[in-house]
Design a protein around this motif. Structure first.
Motif, PDB file in Angstrom:
ATOM      1  N   ALA A  81      42.428  47.010  48.681  1.00 17.67           N
ATOM      2  CA  ALA A  81      41.751  46.961  47.213  1.00 17.67           C
ATOM      3  C   ALA A  81      39.878  47.513  47.418  1.00 17.67           C
ATOM      4  O   ALA A  81      39.201  47.584  46.070  1.00 17.67           O
ATOM      5  N   ALA A  82      39.151  47.325  48.632  1.00 18.08           N
ATOM      6  CA  ALA A  82      38.464  47.985  48.444  1.00 18.08           C
ATOM      7  C   ALA A  82      37.361  49.514  47.885  1.00 18.08           C
ATOM      8  O   ALA A  82      37.195  49.771  47.700  1.00 18.08           O
ATOM      9  N   ARG A  83      38.719  50.419  48.329  1.00 20.44           N
ATOM     10  CA  ARG A  83      39.006  52.176  47.952  1.00 20.44           C
ATOM     11  C   ARG A  83      39.307  51.473  46.204  1.00 20.44           C
ATOM     12  O   ARG A  83      38.780  52.571  45.594  1.00 20.44           O
ATOM     13  N   ALA A  84      39.943  51.030  45.204  1.00 20.61           N
ATOM     14  CA  ALA A  84      40.641  50.642  44.206  1.00 20.61           C
ATOM     15  C   ALA A  84      39.204  49.607  43.540  1.00 20.61           C
ATOM     16  O   ALA A  84      38.898  49.540  42.170  1.00 20.61           O
ATOM     17  N   GLY A  85      37.907  48.714  44.331  1.00 19.58           N
ATOM     18  CA  GLY A  85      37.762  47.964  43.205  1.00 19.58           C
ATOM     19  C   GLY A  85      38.437  46.925  42.721  1.00 19.58           C
ATOM     20  O   GLY A  85      37.868  46.515  41.964  1.00 19.58           O
ATOM     21  N   CYS A  86      39.138  45.873  43.136  1.00 16.85           N
ATOM     22  CA  CYS A  86      39.925  45.110  42.751  1.00 16.85           C
ATOM     23  C   CYS A  86      39.842  44.123  44.032  1.00 16.85           C
ATOM     24  O   CYS A  86      39.475  43.694  45.344  1.00 16.85           O
ATOM     25  N   ALA A  87      40.128  42.842  43.385  1.00 18.26           N
ATOM     26  CA  ALA A  87      40.361  41.411  44.887  1.00 18.26           C
ATOM     27  C   ALA A  87      41.190  41.812  45.390  1.00 18.26           C
ATOM     28  O   ALA A  87      42.488  42.312  45.122  1.00 18.26           O
ATOM     29  N   GLU A  88      41.146  41.457  46.624  1.00 20.81           N
ATOM     30  CA  GLU A  88      42.269  41.340  47.773  1.00 20.81           C
ATOM     31  C   GLU A  88      44.300  41.405  47.129  1.00 20.81           C
ATOM     32  O   GLU A  88      45.029  41.557  47.616  1.00 20.81           O
ATOM     33  N   ARG A  89      43.552  39.451  47.150  1.00 22.42           N
ATOM     34  CA  ARG A  89      44.751  38.978  46.681  1.00 22.42           C
ATOM     35  C   ARG A  89      45.266  39.362  45.429  1.00 22.42           C
ATOM     36  O   ARG A  89      46.751  39.375  45.944  1.00 22.42           O
ATOM     37  N   TYR A  90      45.450  39.907  44.547  1.00 22.78           N
ATOM     38  CA  TYR A  90      46.402  39.992  43.299  1.00 22.78           C
ATOM     39  C   TYR A  90      46.260  41.580  44.185  1.00 22.78           C
ATOM     40  O   TYR A  90      48.062  41.887  44.219  1.00 22.78           O
ATOM     41  N   VAL A  91      46.058  42.299  44.817  1.00 18.11           N
ATOM     42  CA  VAL A  91      46.476  43.436  45.478  1.00 18.11           C
ATOM     43  C   VAL A  91      47.300  43.483  46.467  1.00 18.11           C
ATOM     44  O   VAL A  91      48.092  43.949  46.311  1.00 18.11           O
ATOM     45  N   ARG A  92      47.028  42.434  46.913  1.00 21.10           N
ATOM     46  CA  ARG A  92      48.318  42.060  47.985  1.00 21.10           C
ATOM     47  C   ARG A  92      49.398  42.039  47.627  1.00 21.10           C
ATOM     48  O   ARG A  92      50.942  42.728  47.612  1.00 21.10           O
ATOM     49  N   GLU A  93      49.490  41.411  46.550  1.00 19.32           N
ATOM     50  CA  GLU A  93      50.907  40.772  45.752  1.00 19.32           C
ATOM     51  C   GLU A  93      51.975  41.890  44.498  1.00 19.32           C
ATOM     52  O   GLU A  93      52.381  42.026  45.320  1.00 19.32           O
ATOM     53  N   TRP A  94      50.647  42.577  44.178  1.00 22.49           N
ATOM     54  CA  TRP A  94      50.722  43.876  43.924  1.00 22.49           C
ATOM     55  C   TRP A  94      51.650  44.956  44.813  1.00 22.49           C
ATOM     56  O   TRP A  94      52.889  45.671  44.874  1.00 22.49           O
ATOM     57  N   LEU A  95      50.669  44.987  46.386  1.00 22.67           N
ATOM     58  CA  LEU A  95      51.740  45.934  47.079  1.00 22.67           C
ATOM     59  C   LEU A  95      52.990  45.213  47.632  1.00 22.67           C
ATOM     60  O   LEU A  95      53.881  45.871  47.954  1.00 22.67           O
ATOM     61  N   GLY A  96      52.929  43.954  47.367  1.00 17.70           N
ATOM     62  CA  GLY A  96      54.749  43.094  48.153  1.00 17.70           C
ATOM     63  C   GLY A  96      55.663  44.174  46.983  1.00 17.70           C
ATOM     64  O   GLY A  96      56.539  44.083  47.146  1.00 17.70           O
ATOM     65  N   SER A  97      55.668  43.490  45.837  1.00 21.99           N
ATOM     66  CA  SER A  97      56.099  44.498  44.374  1.00 21.99           C
ATOM     67  C   SER A  97      56.614  46.310  44.851  1.00 21.99           C
ATOM     68  O   SER A  97      57.301  45.987  44.278  1.00 21.99           O
ATOM     69  N   GLN A  98      55.252  46.587  44.976  1.00 23.95           N
ATOM     70  CA  GLN A  98      55.568  48.299  45.218  1.00 23.95           C
ATOM     71  C   GLN A  98      56.901  48.245  46.867  1.00 23.95           C
ATOM     72  O   GLN A  98      56.960  48.913  46.551  1.00 23.95           O
TER      73      GLN A  98
END
Length: 358
Positions: free
Chosen positions: A58-75
């Motif tokens: 999330a920090a590297r992409a400049g995004c909100a961690e909670r969204y990124v965590r859920e997105w990572l789960g989908s990946q």
């Protein structure tokens, strides 16, 4: 209403059918996630970085961690990202990065999702076309279609056009190295034209397309690539583009979109030099529907239904080939147009490369 009738249901076949449908729905959802990952720079943030915690991605992409965590789960669930349970980290492998993060890779896929996105957006037009029999011109589609098609084909052409396809044609590379005049019909955003211009500095290249916005984009692509002095782009149909004596005339994944492909091939017969070559690149297809059973064929038939056939019908539909025409039907088009020589020069899982001469 009794949908079963008197036929007994084979539960194993039913389960397999439901599983197939759920897999397809899952893939559709997954495409949205891939597009988000691309547009938000999430894949690029992970490429080459090794295992990362969700907060690091999330920090590297400049995004909100909670969204990124859920997105990572989908990946992880889809097999697009690896998960390390002990460290609770996520990793994009080099192979995954080739498909998802490297925009110059021949297998980079995220931009291709713009095409089905445009198909969904244009669904009302497709429904109307089915019911009325009317066509849908290329330029009337959602804007994501144009960038999606251009991006999808660009890297494939980059990997194959100069090193494989052109050398498969008899004597063409030698003429291009010396000095040739080339017409790229249906050039779109000009990526194919520019690739040839970069590889053969002694030749001149003319791109023609019937979609004005694509022609403007092609000029910018050529300018950015530094080949504007040896390339020109103009608005023209395949059956009236200017010039004669072309050493090479190219049709890249476009002949099957045309309402009168025989007229287009006949015009090429008038425009090509007597000892010149026409290169026809078309979606890979066998000659029988029963032999076109694969994920690639399914993709091509679907796009052909709402895009390719729809445009050909909008142009009068004298001969609506569709994107799975096959070599035999394509050869018949060129024989009717006056060509005496037609052969398969090369093939890939996605394309047929065909050579025609007078």
């Amino acid at each position: 209403m009794d949908y079963v009738g008197t036929n007994a249901i084979d539960t194993a076949r039913l389960d397999a059918m439901v599983g197939r449908a759920i897999g397809d729905i899952s893939a559709g959802y997954g495409g949205v996630m891939i597009s988000l990952g691309d547009k938000l720079g999430l894949y690029k943030a992970m490429a080459g970085a090794g295992p990362l915690a969700s907060r690091e991605v999330a920090a590297r992409a400049g995004c909100a961690e909670r969204y990124v965590r859920e997105w990572l789960g989908s990946q992880v669930a889809g097999g697009y990202v690896d998960y390390h349970a002990v460290s609770d980290t996520y990793e994009l492998t080099p192979e995954q990065a080739m498909v998802l993060a490297n925009e110059d890779s021949p297998v980079f896929i995220p931009n291709a999702w713009n095409v089905p996105a445009s198909m969904w957006a244009d669904e009302p037009k497709a429904i109307d076309a089915f019911r009325t029999g009317n066509g849908i011109p290329w330029g009337d589609h959602d804007g994501r279609l144009f960038c999606g098609v251009a991006a999808f084909y660009r890297n494939g052409y980059k990997a194959s056009l100069v090193p494989q396809w052109l050398p498969a044609l008899d004597g063409v590379v030698e003429r291009l190295k010396a000095s040739a005049i080339v017409a790229d019909i249906g050039c779109g955003h000009g990526h194919s034209t520019v690739l040839m211009a970069q590889a053969f500095p002694n030749s001149k290249f003319r791109g023609f397309d019937s979609h004005g916005e694509s022609v403007l984009e092609a000029k910018q692509v050529a300018d950015r690539a530094g080949v504007a002095e040896r390339t020109t782009f103009a608005l023209a149909r395949a059956d009236n583009f200017p010039g004669t004596g072309y050493d090479l005339i190219c049709f890249f994944d476009c002949l099957h979109d045309m309402g009168d492909p025989v007229a287009a091939a006949a015009w090429a017969a008038k425009a090509v030099a007597k000892d010149g070559t026409v290169m026809l690149v078309e979606p890979f297809a066998n000659d029988s529907v029963g032999d076109n059973i694969s994920p690639v064929a399914r993709m091509y038939y679907a796009a052909s239904t709402t895009i390719c056939c729809a445009h050909a019908i909008s142009e009068g539909g004298h001969h609506v080939l569709g994107a799975q025409a096959g070599e035999a039907r394509l050869g018949d088009i060129f024989r009717k147009a006056g060509f005496s020589h037609f052969r398969r020069a090369f093939e890939t899982p996605f394309n047929l490369v065909l050579e025609a001469r007078l």
